[in-house]
Write a protein that holds these residues in place. Sequence first.
Motif, mmCIF file in Angstrom:
data_model
loop_
_atom_site.group_PDB
_atom_site.id
_atom_site.type_symbol
_atom_site.label_atom_id
_atom_site.label_comp_id
_atom_site.label_asym_id
_atom_site.label_seq_id
_atom_site.Cartn_x
_atom_site.Cartn_y
_atom_site.Cartn_z
ATOM 1 N N PRO A 3 81.170 86.582 -12.561
ATOM 2 C CA PRO A 3 80.107 87.981 -12.846
ATOM 3 C C PRO A 3 81.334 88.941 -13.154
ATOM 4 N N ARG A 4 82.335 89.029 -12.426
ATOM 5 C CA ARG A 4 83.275 90.006 -12.735
ATOM 6 C C ARG A 4 84.079 89.787 -14.150
ATOM 7 N N LEU A 5 84.262 88.657 -14.331
ATOM 8 C CA LEU A 5 84.673 88.592 -15.765
ATOM 9 C C LEU A 5 83.668 88.749 -16.897
ATOM 10 N N THR A 6 82.359 88.302 -16.407
ATOM 11 C CA THR A 6 81.216 88.540 -17.566
ATOM 12 C C THR A 6 81.167 90.071 -17.831
ATOM 13 N N ARG A 7 81.161 91.012 -16.749
ATOM 14 C CA ARG A 7 81.142 92.355 -16.663
ATOM 15 C C ARG A 7 82.487 92.839 -17.657
ATOM 16 N N LEU A 8 83.511 92.499 -17.292
ATOM 17 C CA LEU A 8 84.723 92.955 -17.966
ATOM 18 C C LEU A 8 84.572 92.563 -19.720
ATOM 19 N N ILE A 9 84.239 91.389 -20.195
ATOM 20 C CA ILE A 9 83.987 91.072 -21.458
ATOM 21 C C ILE A 9 83.084 91.856 -22.084
ATOM 22 N N ARG A 10 81.761 92.093 -21.097
ATOM 23 C CA ARG A 10 80.739 93.105 -21.879
ATOM 24 C C ARG A 10 81.216 94.363 -21.994
ATOM 25 N N ARG A 11 81.930 94.840 -21.179
ATOM 26 C CA ARG A 11 82.408 96.290 -21.126
ATOM 27 C C ARG A 11 83.317 96.574 -22.315
ATOM 28 N N GLY A 12 84.276 95.585 -22.560
ATOM 29 C CA GLY A 12 85.065 95.598 -23.395
ATOM 30 C C GLY A 12 84.943 95.367 -25.123
ATOM 31 N N ALA A 13 83.565 94.900 -25.264
ATOM 32 C CA ALA A 13 82.879 94.704 -26.645
ATOM 33 C C ALA A 13 83.945 94.074 -27.475
ATOM 34 N N PHE A 14 84.362 92.792 -26.852
ATOM 35 C CA PHE A 14 85.395 91.949 -27.459
ATOM 36 C C PHE A 14 84.562 91.340 -28.663
ATOM 37 N N ASP A 15 85.355 91.012 -29.889
ATOM 38 C CA ASP A 15 84.773 90.240 -30.637
ATOM 39 C C ASP A 15 85.180 88.789 -30.734
ATOM 40 N N VAL A 16 86.328 88.656 -29.928
ATOM 41 C CA VAL A 16 86.609 87.185 -29.759
ATOM 42 C C VAL A 16 86.861 86.833 -28.406
ATOM 43 N N VAL A 17 86.984 86.070 -27.929
ATOM 44 C CA VAL A 17 87.348 85.608 -26.356
ATOM 45 C C VAL A 17 87.982 84.083 -26.742
ATOM 46 N N HIS A 18 89.301 84.045 -26.216
ATOM 47 C CA HIS A 18 90.428 83.046 -26.372
ATOM 48 C C HIS A 18 90.791 82.632 -25.018
ATOM 49 N N THR A 19 90.381 81.536 -24.495
ATOM 50 C CA THR A 19 90.611 80.782 -23.315
ATOM 51 C C THR A 19 91.854 79.821 -23.326
ATOM 52 N N HIS A 20 92.760 79.858 -22.321
ATOM 53 C CA HIS A 20 93.811 79.234 -22.228
ATOM 54 C C HIS A 20 93.955 78.546 -20.725
ATOM 55 N N LEU A 21 94.165 77.239 -20.748
ATOM 56 C CA LEU A 21 94.029 76.310 -19.560
ATOM 57 C C LEU A 21 93.064 76.053 -18.852
ATOM 58 N N TYR A 22 92.929 74.894 -18.364
ATOM 59 C CA TYR A 22 91.704 74.133 -17.882
ATOM 60 C C TYR A 22 90.733 75.333 -17.151
ATOM 61 N N ARG A 23 91.172 75.904 -16.042
ATOM 62 C CA ARG A 23 90.201 76.696 -15.139
ATOM 63 C C ARG A 23 89.714 78.066 -15.841
ATOM 64 N N ALA A 24 90.580 78.457 -16.863
ATOM 65 C CA ALA A 24 90.280 79.734 -17.624
ATOM 66 C C ALA A 24 89.340 79.460 -18.693
ATOM 67 N N CYS A 25 89.410 77.973 -19.091
ATOM 68 C CA CYS A 25 88.612 77.565 -20.343
ATOM 69 C C CYS A 25 87.223 77.316 -19.515
ATOM 70 N N LEU A 26 87.066 76.885 -18.295
ATOM 71 C CA LEU A 26 85.610 76.679 -18.017
ATOM 72 C C LEU A 26 85.166 78.163 -17.610
ATOM 73 N N TYR A 27 85.695 79.109 -16.717
ATOM 74 C CA TYR A 27 85.291 80.201 -16.389
ATOM 75 C C TYR A 27 84.975 81.000 -17.689
ATOM 76 N N GLY A 28 86.304 81.030 -18.665
ATOM 77 C CA GLY A 28 86.067 82.079 -19.806
ATOM 78 C C GLY A 28 84.761 81.838 -20.670
ATOM 79 N N ARG A 29 84.614 80.763 -21.022
ATOM 80 C CA ARG A 29 83.662 80.161 -21.960
ATOM 81 C C ARG A 29 82.299 80.500 -21.358
ATOM 82 N N VAL A 30 81.985 80.221 -20.272
ATOM 83 C CA VAL A 30 80.845 80.576 -19.568
ATOM 84 C C VAL A 30 80.578 82.126 -19.508
#
Length: 388
Positions: free
Chosen positions: A71-98
Amino acid sequence: MSALKVLHVITGLGIGGAEQQLRLLLPHMDRVRSSVVALTNPGPVADALRAEGVPVIHLGMRGNRDLSALPRLTRLIRRGAFDVVHTHLYRACLYGRVAARLAGVRTIVATEHSLGAAQIEGRPLSAGARALYLAGERLGTATVAVSGTVARRLAGWGVRPSRIRVVPNGIDVPRFAFDPAARRAARRRLGLAPGAYVVGGVGRLAPGKRFDVLIRAVAALPEDARLLLVGEGGERERLERTARECGAADRVVWAGAVDRELPGLLSAMDVFVSASADEAFGLAIVEALAAGLPVRYVACPALEDLPPEEAPGARRIGGTVPEVVAALESVVRERHAVPAAVRRYDIARSAQRLTSLYERLHNGPHNGPHDDLYDDLYDGLYDGASCR
């Protein structure tokens, strides 16, 4: 066209191949406004990114199962109004995509940096790891493979070929140019005689890199041979014990983990060897070729995906100690001109391809049909050359 806002989510920012690759890419992406989130361990690469003006946030994740990070990462992404999220490495890919999906981001890219034939990021592959990987992959828009070999492995795993793009790793080619003055200075600093035969190895001190093979091989060479190991990791103590057991304790020079000093250390070497049998790209090999070194390697997708004449200074060898010894005994100690293979992996070229991918995905239909898996292999990267 206004610059895209891109958030890179990476597991950590210690000194490692994926972390350094991200740091190298961002300054060359002039049509992108980049920010970075490290789930854990911000490390020295975070400091380097901040010094270059890139915002870096440490999420403070406490472990693989710290679900409060989502939820912390989700809020951060929503507040930043990003056009693209790009994830790197296994753990970040799992959490970042969700998190990106929950935040409503439509363009989600992941780079697969470290998928080997039998391991991912140095860990053995398992049915569970594969199932979790594939479940997370389906939440994204595209998966970037750092080599054609990795692209084929992803397709073999079950990732839809229409979702795979090839954007190779890159290096700052001029930075690694051979420097005689740097060679002399590095040898003086490390206590290496001007005429010593210096065998080099670069990478994390981890079992898969098989630096113990290099230690045993150098121990079998004449007395003037030295092994210069650049890197750090959990295998250091075991490797030091190996060196003592085979009588090579005073013939191995431990340079530790470095960044700015790496070109000078490559200049100090006479030959570069990679004994790793399972690689996703082989970035250290490309850097060694950029320094003009003769290279002997057991596995290197970055070269295996190209015609052999692209890297005349490199030779594939067997991975046993006798085979490495034989290869080292036959090396001619002279620098080579920077081969064509290295030019193909210039970091500016990789950054341009990645930027174009962001723009194409952001402005076009998502998760729809795409060209064949190998289009990106041939378009621009290989200029129509056939792969081996």
